[in-house]
Design a protein around this motif. Structure first.
Motif, PDB file in Angstrom:
ATOM      1  N   LEU A 164     -45.402   2.959  48.686  1.00  0.00           N
ATOM      2  CA  LEU A 164     -44.755   1.906  48.519  1.00  0.00           C
ATOM      3  C   LEU A 164     -45.456   0.855  47.643  1.00  0.00           C
ATOM      4  N   GLU A 165     -46.701   0.606  47.896  1.00  0.00           N
ATOM      5  CA  GLU A 165     -47.678  -0.338  46.882  1.00  0.00           C
ATOM      6  C   GLU A 165     -47.670   0.015  45.625  1.00  0.00           C
ATOM      7  N   LEU A 166     -47.485   1.291  45.298  1.00  0.00           N
ATOM      8  CA  LEU A 166     -47.499   1.653  44.026  1.00  0.00           C
ATOM      9  C   LEU A 166     -46.085   1.755  43.358  1.00  0.00           C
ATOM     10  N   ARG A 167     -45.370   1.377  44.251  1.00  0.00           N
ATOM     11  CA  ARG A 167     -43.858   1.363  43.765  1.00  0.00           C
ATOM     12  C   ARG A 167     -42.873   2.601  43.404  1.00  0.00           C
ATOM     13  N   ASN A 168     -43.356   3.581  44.021  1.00  0.00           N
ATOM     14  CA  ASN A 168     -42.785   4.833  43.656  1.00  0.00           C
ATOM     15  C   ASN A 168     -41.956   5.102  44.815  1.00  0.00           C
ATOM     16  N   THR A 195     -37.315   0.076  54.021  1.00  0.00           N
ATOM     17  CA  THR A 195     -37.790  -0.975  52.910  1.00  0.00           C
ATOM     18  C   THR A 195     -37.571  -0.263  51.682  1.00  0.00           C
ATOM     19  N   ALA A 196     -38.057   1.149  51.557  1.00  0.00           N
ATOM     20  CA  ALA A 196     -38.164   1.720  50.409  1.00  0.00           C
ATOM     21  C   ALA A 196     -36.685   1.965  49.715  1.00  0.00           C
ATOM     22  N   ASN A 197     -35.673   2.289  50.506  1.00  0.00           N
ATOM     23  CA  ASN A 197     -34.546   2.657  50.162  1.00  0.00           C
ATOM     24  C   ASN A 197     -34.052   1.204  49.470  1.00  0.00           C
ATOM     25  N   GLU A 202     -32.969  -1.951  44.303  1.00  0.00           N
ATOM     26  CA  GLU A 202     -33.153  -3.113  43.754  1.00  0.00           C
ATOM     27  C   GLU A 202     -34.051  -2.742  42.167  1.00  0.00           C
ATOM     28  N   ALA A 203     -34.730  -1.852  42.240  1.00  0.00           N
ATOM     29  CA  ALA A 203     -35.376  -1.277  41.080  1.00  0.00           C
ATOM     30  C   ALA A 203     -34.549  -0.727  40.085  1.00  0.00           C
ATOM     31  N   GLU A 204     -33.505   0.131  40.581  1.00  0.00           N
ATOM     32  CA  GLU A 204     -32.537   0.677  39.777  1.00  0.00           C
ATOM     33  C   GLU A 204     -31.688  -0.495  39.140  1.00  0.00           C
ATOM     34  N   ARG A 205     -31.151  -1.315  39.910  1.00  0.00           N
ATOM     35  CA  ARG A 205     -30.218  -2.523  39.421  1.00  0.00           C
ATOM     36  C   ARG A 205     -31.037  -3.257  38.395  1.00  0.00           C
ATOM     37  N   ASP A 206     -32.320  -3.321  38.446  1.00  0.00           N
ATOM     38  CA  ASP A 206     -33.206  -4.204  37.585  1.00  0.00           C
ATOM     39  C   ASP A 206     -33.360  -3.430  36.312  1.00  0.00           C
ATOM     40  N   ALA A 207     -33.455  -2.011  36.390  1.00  0.00           N
ATOM     41  CA  ALA A 207     -33.614  -1.375  35.157  1.00  0.00           C
ATOM     42  C   ALA A 207     -32.418  -1.387  34.432  1.00  0.00           C
ATOM     43  N   ARG A 208     -31.245  -1.150  35.289  1.00  0.00           N
ATOM     44  CA  ARG A 208     -29.888  -1.488  34.607  1.00  0.00           C
ATOM     45  C   ARG A 208     -29.691  -2.653  33.825  1.00  0.00           C
ATOM     46  N   LYS A 209     -30.215  -3.570  34.299  1.00  0.00           N
ATOM     47  CA  LYS A 209     -29.941  -4.892  33.892  1.00  0.00           C
ATOM     48  C   LYS A 209     -30.981  -5.236  32.399  1.00  0.00           C
ATOM     49  N   ALA A 210     -32.083  -4.667  32.511  1.00  0.00           N
ATOM     50  CA  ALA A 210     -33.036  -4.495  31.443  1.00  0.00           C
ATOM     51  C   ALA A 210     -32.486  -3.812  30.309  1.00  0.00           C
TER      52      ALA A 210
END
Length: 401
Positions: A164-168, A195-197, A202-210
């Motif tokens: 989780l801390e490594l964002r994996n 929390t991880a889910n 959120e990370a997938e959404r941010d990746a799509r936005k980027a």
């Protein structure tokens, strides 16, 4: 025998009475006093608040004795490992995580046959690494502990926390799922998974936005370069970016680039001014350039961050030298009607006079004009002044455009 024992007992009692009587008349020489009792207590292992950095046998004889027992060469590997685990735990409680790691590592090096003990040593060392921020090391220890005991709850929790801390986040879910199969009701694993889910989505959404933003920027870049190429504007970059693996970061190179070339990129269109402004296309399809005016007589400059290509030079100069003149113009001679404008031909000292009523695009399209480092640059002089005559002396001057 009974008589002798009784007599011995009487002697002992008499001796104790005599010893106790001494305290009434003589003060015990080694007794603690009000000024040093806390310091003396802190030397006794039972009452120590924390272990000293260096254990000097002369200062801490009891503690040195305990340490020698821990590292006793006659103990079995299992006993030594257990003692080192306890030592590490004490350091951990005192938040001396680096020392705790040393103790746990020494215990693991013994390679004792107790798999449960080795599992605890790995998980405890993982915890110490975790508190120091060494997430990769903590994760590696969690993996080692899980190999020894796949259902060990602390190892599963620590592995999930590290990921989780490594964002994996995908790995967090995997650790939690393994843990919940063995401990289906564990609240910490359930919370970590939730929390991880959430963070994974959120990370997938941010990746799509980027990705969408990158695509949009790429489209804007292509449109910008196409507009520059369509107008026939020439660009030049005076500093070449260092190649990968090159030790030089300031290789001088005068590299002229035709607008629209694939290797140009927007880095060649960024102003070298501190503002870092860049040419852009506005909603009307007009190019807006960062423009620099130089006043060599006074070593001054003016920077316009967005000079629309359809605007004339006199439009800007009338504002810059209108009712309020700059403080460096002490002679009050920089009036729009008194000024002359020039550009210097790239690669030579030849000057070209600019018609101040002309729009910017007409100058940028001049066959002798090159935009240097993304910023059109012009020299402003006072017509007929002594400095202007001296500055222009000996230079080849081309007429108005």
């Amino acid at each position: 025998m009974a008589f002798l024992g009784q007599q011995g007992g009487d002697d002992s009692d008499d001796g104790m009475d005599e010893f106790m009587e001494k305290f009434k008349t003589e003060k015990y020489k080694n007794a603690f006093n009000e000024s040093n009792w806390e310091e003396e207590f802190d030397k006794v292992p039972m009452f120590m608040k924390s272990a000293p950095e260096d254990i000097d046998p002369a200062t801490y004889p009891e503690l040195a004795c305990i340490q020698s027992i821990i590292h006793d060469t006659h103990s079995t590997p299992e006993e030594k490992a257990q003692n080192l685990k306890d030592e590490g735990n004490q350091f951990f409680k005192e938040k001396k995580y680096k020392k705790a790691i040393v103790s746990y590592t020494a215990g693991l090096k013994l390679k004792c046959s107790d798999a449960d003990l080795n599992t605890i040593l790995y998980t405890n060392r993982a915890a110490a690494h975790f508190h120091l921020g060494n997430m990769r090391s903590a994760l590696n220890d969690s993996v080692s502990a899980k190999k020894l005991k796949p259902d060990h709850l602390k190892a599963l929790l620590r592995g999930a926390q590290c990921c989780l801390e490594l964002r994996n986040y995908g790995d967090v879910l995997q650790w939690c799922d393994e843990g919940l199969r063995a401990h289906p009701t564990d609240k910490k694993l359930q919370d970590l998974r939730t929390t991880a889910n959430k963070k994974k989505r959120e990370a997938e959404r941010d990746a799509r936005k980027a990705k969408l933003k990158e695509k949009q920027q790429r489209g804007e870049k292509d449109a910008l370069l196409a507009a520059i190429k369509e107008r026939g504007v020439k660009l030049v970059r005076t500093t070449k970016p260092p190649k990968q693996g090159s030790d030089s970061e300031d290789e001088d190179a005068e590299e002229q680039v035709t607008a629209g070339m694939a290797d140009m990129g927007l880095d060649g269109l960024v102003s070298q001014e501190a503002t870092g402004q860049r040419v852009f296309l506005d909603d009307n399809g007009a190019l807006n350039w960062p423009v620099l005016f130089l006043y060599p007589e006074h070593c001054q400059t003016d920077f316009i961050s967005a000079f629309c290509e359809t605007s004339t030079f006199i439009d800007h100069l009338a504002v810059m030298f209108g009712e309020e003149l700059p403080p460096w113009d002490t002679d009050r001679k920089y009036r729009p009607q008194n000024l002359q404008l020039f550009f210097e031909e790239f690669g030579s000292d030849q000057l070209h006079q600019v018609n101040m009523s002309a729009p910017l695009y007409s100058v940028l399209q001049h066959s002798r004009y090159t935009v240097k480092d993304g910023t059109p640059c012009f020299i402003v002089l006072v017509s007929g002044s002594a400095y202007s005559k001296q500055f222009l002396s000996g230079k080849k001057i081309y007429g108005l455009k």
